[in-house]
Design a protein around this motif. Structure first.
Motif, mmCIF file in Angstrom:
data_model
loop_
_atom_site.group_PDB
_atom_site.id
_atom_site.type_symbol
_atom_site.label_atom_id
_atom_site.label_comp_id
_atom_site.label_asym_id
_atom_site.label_seq_id
_atom_site.Cartn_x
_atom_site.Cartn_y
_atom_site.Cartn_z
ATOM 1 N N SER A 1 -34.204 47.576 28.071
ATOM 2 C CA SER A 1 -35.351 48.175 27.399
ATOM 3 C C SER A 1 -36.632 47.885 28.180
ATOM 4 C CB SER A 1 -35.475 47.632 25.974
ATOM 5 O OG SER A 1 -34.300 47.901 25.231
ATOM 6 N N PRO A 2 -37.543 48.848 28.258
ATOM 7 C CA PRO A 2 -38.779 48.647 29.027
ATOM 8 C C PRO A 2 -39.700 47.628 28.356
ATOM 9 C CG PRO A 2 -38.857 50.713 27.816
ATOM 10 C CD PRO A 2 -37.463 50.181 27.663
ATOM 11 N N GLY A 3 -40.489 46.962 29.166
ATOM 12 C CA GLY A 3 -41.446 45.987 28.651
ATOM 13 C C GLY A 3 -40.918 44.579 28.615
ATOM 14 N N ILE A 4 -39.602 44.445 28.450
ATOM 15 C CA ILE A 4 -38.972 43.124 28.441
ATOM 16 C C ILE A 4 -38.706 42.735 29.896
ATOM 17 C CG2 ILE A 4 -36.963 41.812 27.682
ATOM 18 C CD1 ILE A 4 -36.655 43.918 25.430
ATOM 19 N N ARG A 5 -39.292 41.647 30.352
ATOM 20 C CA ARG A 5 -39.246 41.321 31.771
ATOM 21 C C ARG A 5 -38.122 40.344 32.132
ATOM 22 N NH1 ARG A 5 -43.560 42.350 34.667
ATOM 23 N NH2 ARG A 5 -41.965 42.380 36.288
ATOM 24 N N SER A 6 -37.150 40.189 31.268
ATOM 25 C CA SER A 6 -36.073 39.242 31.560
ATOM 26 C C SER A 6 -35.307 39.618 32.815
ATOM 27 C CB SER A 6 -35.115 39.139 30.378
ATOM 28 O OG SER A 6 -34.552 40.401 30.064
ATOM 29 N N ASN A 7 -35.286 40.907 33.138
ATOM 30 C CA ASN A 7 -34.578 41.338 34.342
ATOM 31 C C ASN A 7 -35.229 40.808 35.620
ATOM 32 O OD1 ASN A 7 -36.717 43.325 33.588
ATOM 33 N ND2 ASN A 7 -36.175 44.183 35.581
ATOM 34 N N ALA A 8 -36.476 40.317 35.515
ATOM 35 C CA ALA A 8 -37.169 39.754 36.692
ATOM 36 C C ALA A 8 -36.749 38.321 36.969
ATOM 37 C CB ALA A 8 -38.678 39.835 36.481
ATOM 38 N N ASP A 9 -35.722 37.821 36.283
ATOM 39 C CA ASP A 9 -35.279 36.435 36.492
ATOM 40 C C ASP A 9 -34.627 36.228 37.857
ATOM 41 O OD1 ASP A 9 -32.959 37.852 36.035
ATOM 42 O OD2 ASP A 9 -32.122 36.416 34.616
ATOM 43 N N TYR A 10 -34.421 37.304 38.617
ATOM 44 C CA TYR A 10 -33.842 37.176 39.963
ATOM 45 C C TYR A 10 -34.912 36.862 41.001
ATOM 46 C CZ TYR A 10 -35.896 41.606 41.361
ATOM 47 O OH TYR A 10 -36.795 42.586 41.673
ATOM 48 N N THR A 11 -36.195 37.057 40.650
ATOM 49 C CA THR A 11 -37.263 36.920 41.643
ATOM 50 C C THR A 11 -37.445 35.464 42.074
ATOM 51 O OG1 THR A 11 -38.929 36.763 39.884
ATOM 52 C CG2 THR A 11 -38.479 38.946 40.773
ATOM 53 N N THR A 12 -37.907 35.293 43.290
ATOM 54 C CA THR A 12 -38.136 33.958 43.854
ATOM 55 C C THR A 12 -39.618 33.780 44.170
ATOM 56 O OG1 THR A 12 -37.624 34.809 46.053
ATOM 57 C CG2 THR A 12 -35.817 33.829 44.798
ATOM 58 N N PRO A 13 -40.090 32.528 44.262
ATOM 59 C CA PRO A 13 -41.530 32.272 44.434
ATOM 60 C C PRO A 13 -42.165 32.941 45.644
ATOM 61 C CG PRO A 13 -40.395 30.272 43.784
ATOM 62 C CD PRO A 13 -39.330 31.273 44.062
ATOM 63 N N ASP A 14 -41.370 33.265 46.653
ATOM 64 C CA ASP A 14 -41.952 33.901 47.843
ATOM 65 C C ASP A 14 -42.136 35.406 47.686
ATOM 66 O OD1 ASP A 14 -39.028 34.543 49.838
ATOM 67 O OD2 ASP A 14 -39.129 33.991 47.715
ATOM 68 N N ALA B 1 -33.145 46.441 21.032
ATOM 69 C CA ALA B 1 -33.485 46.182 22.431
ATOM 70 C C ALA B 1 -32.281 45.699 23.222
ATOM 71 C CB ALA B 1 -34.602 45.152 22.513
ATOM 72 N N ILE B 2 -32.225 46.142 24.475
ATOM 73 C CA ILE B 2 -31.211 45.704 25.429
ATOM 74 C C ILE B 2 -31.911 44.777 26.422
ATOM 75 C CG2 ILE B 2 -29.570 46.447 27.183
ATOM 76 C CD1 ILE B 2 -29.518 49.178 25.648
ATOM 77 N N MET B 3 -31.507 43.510 26.421
ATOM 78 C CA MET B 3 -32.196 42.482 27.186
ATOM 79 C C MET B 3 -31.287 41.996 28.311
ATOM 80 S SD MET B 3 -33.950 39.013 25.633
ATOM 81 C CE MET B 3 -34.683 39.976 24.313
ATOM 82 N N LEU B 4 -31.674 42.279 29.545
ATOM 83 C CA LEU B 4 -30.850 41.958 30.711
ATOM 84 C C LEU B 4 -31.220 40.592 31.293
ATOM 85 C CD1 LEU B 4 -28.813 42.834 32.946
ATOM 86 C CD2 LEU B 4 -30.770 43.801 34.156
ATOM 87 N N ILE B 5 -30.187 39.769 31.544
ATOM 88 C CA ILE B 5 -30.346 38.457 32.179
ATOM 89 C C ILE B 5 -29.275 38.330 33.260
ATOM 90 C CG2 ILE B 5 -30.269 35.951 31.814
ATOM 91 C CD1 ILE B 5 -31.123 36.483 28.918
#
Length: 818
Positions: A741-754, A780-784
């Protein structure tokens, strides 16, 4: 105080208020679907410097949403300032109002059911317009129709053509508009059959008869058309003429004489030549436009009526084929006839009518001849001319929407391109307008709006291209009050709102009642209005402050140019409003789709469910922790693994535990392919064969664990990146594409500090609860991700238990995909 005097007093008061405050926020009074474009418009006769607007809960005045305004040019409407206020991000059901400074909008709702019953509501006006037995008046009219004119051998003979609908507030009856109205009603039912109710009988009286009311109304039109086409090559185009214009009277009290036998009215034979019984003639060039309208309405009627009237369906199916043959016998446009004045419906095109007739006959018969004909005629007129030119004489290019293109677009993308071209013309003309309105404000401008949103909705549904979604929403909202005057253009809708109450109609003049369900003509250019004869604004004008721009509108009995409801315009909204109701029902009871067609929310209104989704290709160091947490909190979730993951020996225990614990396990592609370009989404990086084989290989790997497409039909694309083509390909394989679902930023858990787009777990948590506060998370569909790069030490999956507990405390349940 009489009702009229009281109304005048109220209008004077309203006018005074308008001049005291010439700052307004215009909204769709009917309301907004949760998953739709939502934009209001602020207008002011003064210069305003606001940069933000606010949305409040209408019940408790709590601030719900705030965003920047978009400055647009309002000078065409006589305004010094105009803003567009986009609050599409708000999807939670409820009542709201908007504010800029001290200017507040009317309260409105966001709900799945705002369009429920609106298409059926239009039928009130259609029944009111019935000729013959009129259920509104509970009396009959024009029982002596009529006497044939302009026929080479039958002139002067009587013919029974009683029935059909009166065209507008006058009592003329035209095949042109009646056939189009009949087709529009049938098309609406064809596309959205589940929407329509059965509350009325065939004669229009209250009471169910086992047939949807819209088919009862279409049958009323078809019965009349059968009378008007008694044999092959014998067609009639019109009953009565402009001698009808003799002032206000109810149809059952019509005493206008045409110099014929008593109360008989003239019935005009289709000659294919310029026509008129007096000095004034039309410019008819052939029979095609009218004959083809007979053919298309009969052909679609044969399909839609077959279940309820099988013998009648056979009869009109035969008539349809003969009508098409006749249409080809004398190519040209057939116009309505005039008498006392040189004014008539100036239809000048006919290729669109032949295209629609051939297309519908192909649909009825399967005969390839008709498909060839349809494409031939469809290529003659790529774009309905008023859309490209931005102007037309009265009914010069009719019907205003080419449904032949729509039906062919389902089979041939060339015609989808034609639809897009027409919409692009409208968009380019209106893109700088506060209301995104590129419609020419000629007579019946609202009919053009109805045509535009019909074309936009059909194009979206056929192609999945939402390029015109904001324009469509703006034109839709225009009809329900998001216009300079802040009024709905449909009489009586919404109830309790600002809608036409003083429409130009004998029903209003004599009975003091509004013409419920009728779409009024709509605003006309100031230049047109100023040149009209016989206009008499009868009451103080509450819209005067907003009639200083390029077009004017009056809710006044005396303004026949902008405030007269029309039968064909009303019928032409049936498809669109029924589509909106269907869309609302889908949002409420099933799912929400994104612009590419993937499901991104699964709605169960009576429950508060969240669907946790975990996807993996080559990493899963957090899987054990995730599964333990889900077990501890008694939650179910859904896992999507690639074929490579499923075959990797190091992940076998994880896979088996997912299945053992009752979680969903589905496909995530076999090789984690990137399907389309990151920057140009419609540019495919795989062909269909590769796509299909990759998915088949994924399911082969799943089958080793007892999973197949029958018990795992949800598909999460690799990288969560796809387009409408891959969604359609997956559909063809029996799979349903799903995404977060849009707006839920859990899918950004792959990002790294750089990374520039790095998002910490704290910020991810914050984004989730911000969405929950503003929109709710029901469905809502929440991706992790169960595995991430080592460089990311802030593993979001370690916050899973905290996340679940906080959301459970708000009443949410965690379930696997259904």
């Amino acid at each position: 105080m009489t009702k009229r005097a009281f109304l005048s007093f109220v209008l004077v008061f309203v006018v005074a208020c308008v001049f005291a405050q010439q700052k307004v926020i215009r909204v769709n009074q009917l309301g907004y679907l949760p998953q739709s474009v939502k934009v209001a418009v602020f207008l002011s006769t003064e210069t305003e410097n606001a940069d933000r607007f606010q949305l409040f809960d209408a019940l408790n005045d709590k601030l719900v949403y705030e965003a920047k305004v978009k400055l647009v040019d309002g000078t065409d409407w006589g305004m010094q300032t105009a803003f567009r206020l986009d609050f599409s991000a708000v999807t939670k059901n409820g009542g709201y109002y908007l504010e800029i400074g001290e200017t507040r909008s009317p309260a409105f709702q966001i709900s799945h059911d705002v369009y429920n019953g609106t298409a059926d509501f239009l039928l009130n006006y259609m029944r009111q317009q019935r000729c013959g037995y009129n259920p509104y008046l509970k009396d009959s009219c024009h029982l002596h129709d009529g006497i044939i004119v302009d026929h080479p051998t039958k002139t002067g003979q009587k013919i029974d053509v009683t029935g059909g609908w009166h065209d507008a507030s006058d009592y003329l009856q035209y095949l042109t508009t009646s056939a189009n109205a009949t087709y529009q009603l049938l098309y609406a039912y064809e596309q959205n059959p589940a929407v329509f109710k059965d509350d009325y009988q065939e004669n229009g009286e209250s009471g169910a008869n086992g047939i949807p009311d819209i088919l009862d109304e279409a049958k009323w039109g078809l019965d009349w058309m059968v009378k008007m086409n008694p044999s092959a090559g014998e067609m009639y185009n019109q009953i009565a003429d402009d001698r009808d214009h003799r002032g206000y009277r109810l149809p059952n009290k019509d005493t206008v004489s045409y110099g014929l036998d008593g109360t008989y009215r003239p019935v005009y034979f289709i000659t294919g030549k310029p026509q008129g019984l007096s000095e004034h003639k039309n410019r008819t060039t052939g029979v095609s436009s009218s004959a083809a309208k007979y053919a298309s309405a009969f052909a679609l009627g044969a399909m839609m009526m077959k279940e309820h009237y099988p013998e009648f369906a056979e009869q009109i199916a035969a008539k349809a084929a003969k009508a098409y043959t006749f249409a080809l016998s004398d190519l040209g446009a057939c116009q309505t006839a005039c008498n006392v004045s040189p004014y008539f419906y100036e239809e000048a095109n006919y290729a669109d009518d032949l295209e629609l007739a051939a297309t519908t006959l192909y649909q009825l018969t399967g005969d390839a001849y008709y498909l060839t004909e349809a494409k031939k005629w469809g290529s003659v007129e790529n774009v309905t001319p008023w859309m490209s030119t931005g102007f037309a004489r009265h009914y010069q290019f009719y019907p205003f929407v080419n449904l032949g293109h729509v039906k062919l677009a389902e089979k041939d993308e060339t015609f989808a391109t034609y639809l897009k071209q027409g919409l692009t013309h409208l968009y380019d003309r209106g893109k700088d307008d506060p209301f995104l309105n590129g419609i020419p404000f000629i007579w019946c401008s609202n009919n053009l709006v109805a045509a535009a949103i019909t074309q936009a909705r059909a194009y979206d549904e056929i192609t999945g291209d939402q390029s015109f979604a904001e324009m469509e929403a703006a034109l839709r909202d225009w009809l329900f009050g998001c216009n300079p005057w802040g009024t709905s253009m449909i009489c009586g809708l919404p109830a309790g709102g600002d809608n036409p109450q003083e429409s130009h109609s004998s029903i209003t003049k004599i009975l003091g009642e509004t013409t419920c369900g009728g779409l009024v003509d709509g605003p006309v250019y100031n230049s047109i209005f100023s040149g009209l004869i016989g206009i008499e604004i009868q009451q103080p004008d509450p819209f005067e402050a907003f009639n200083k721009g390029k077009a004017v509108y009056h809710d006044d009995l005396g303004d026949y140019s902008s405030n007269e409801p029309t039968m064909d315009g009303t019928a032409s909204l049936s498809y669109y409003l029924s589509s909106m109701e269907k869309m609302g029902a889908a949002q409420q009871n099933d799912s929400e789709k994104d612009s590419q067609g993937a499901i991104r929310r699964i709605i169960q209104p009576s429950e508060k469910n969240i669907y946790l989704v975990f996807s993996a290709h080559d990493k899963a160091e957090g899987a054990e922790h995730i599964l333990k947490t889900l077990d501890k909190k008694d939650c179910k979730a859904s896992f999507f693994f690639t074929g490579d993951f499923l075959r990797d020996k190091q992940f076998q225990s994880t896979i088996k535990k997912v299945i053992k614990d009752g979680h969903y396990l589905g496909a995530h592609s076999d090789k984690h392919l990137l399907y389309c370009d990151w920057n140009k989404r419609d540019s495919l990086l795989v062909d269909r064969t590769t796509f299909e084989q990759d998915l088949k290989d994924n399911y082969k790997a799943l089958e080793k664990f007892g999973i197949n497409s029958e018990n795992a039909s949800w598909f999460l694309p690799p990288y969560e990146w796809y387009n409408s083509a891959t969604v359609n390909w997956a559909d063809a394989l029996g799979l349903t594409t799903v995404n977060f679902s849009p707006g839920i930023r859990s899918n950004a858990d792959y990002t790294t500090p750089d990374m520039a787009n790095y998002l910490s777990s704290d910020k991810i948590i914050k984004s989730i609860f911000q969405v929950e506060e503003e929109q709710g998370l029901n469905g809502a569909i929440m991706l992790i991700h169960p595995g991430t790069e080592e460089k990311r030490t802030d593993k979001f999956y370690l916050r899973l238990e905290e996340l679940i507990e906080r959301l459970q405390a708000k009443g949410y349940h965690f379930k696997r995909l259904p």
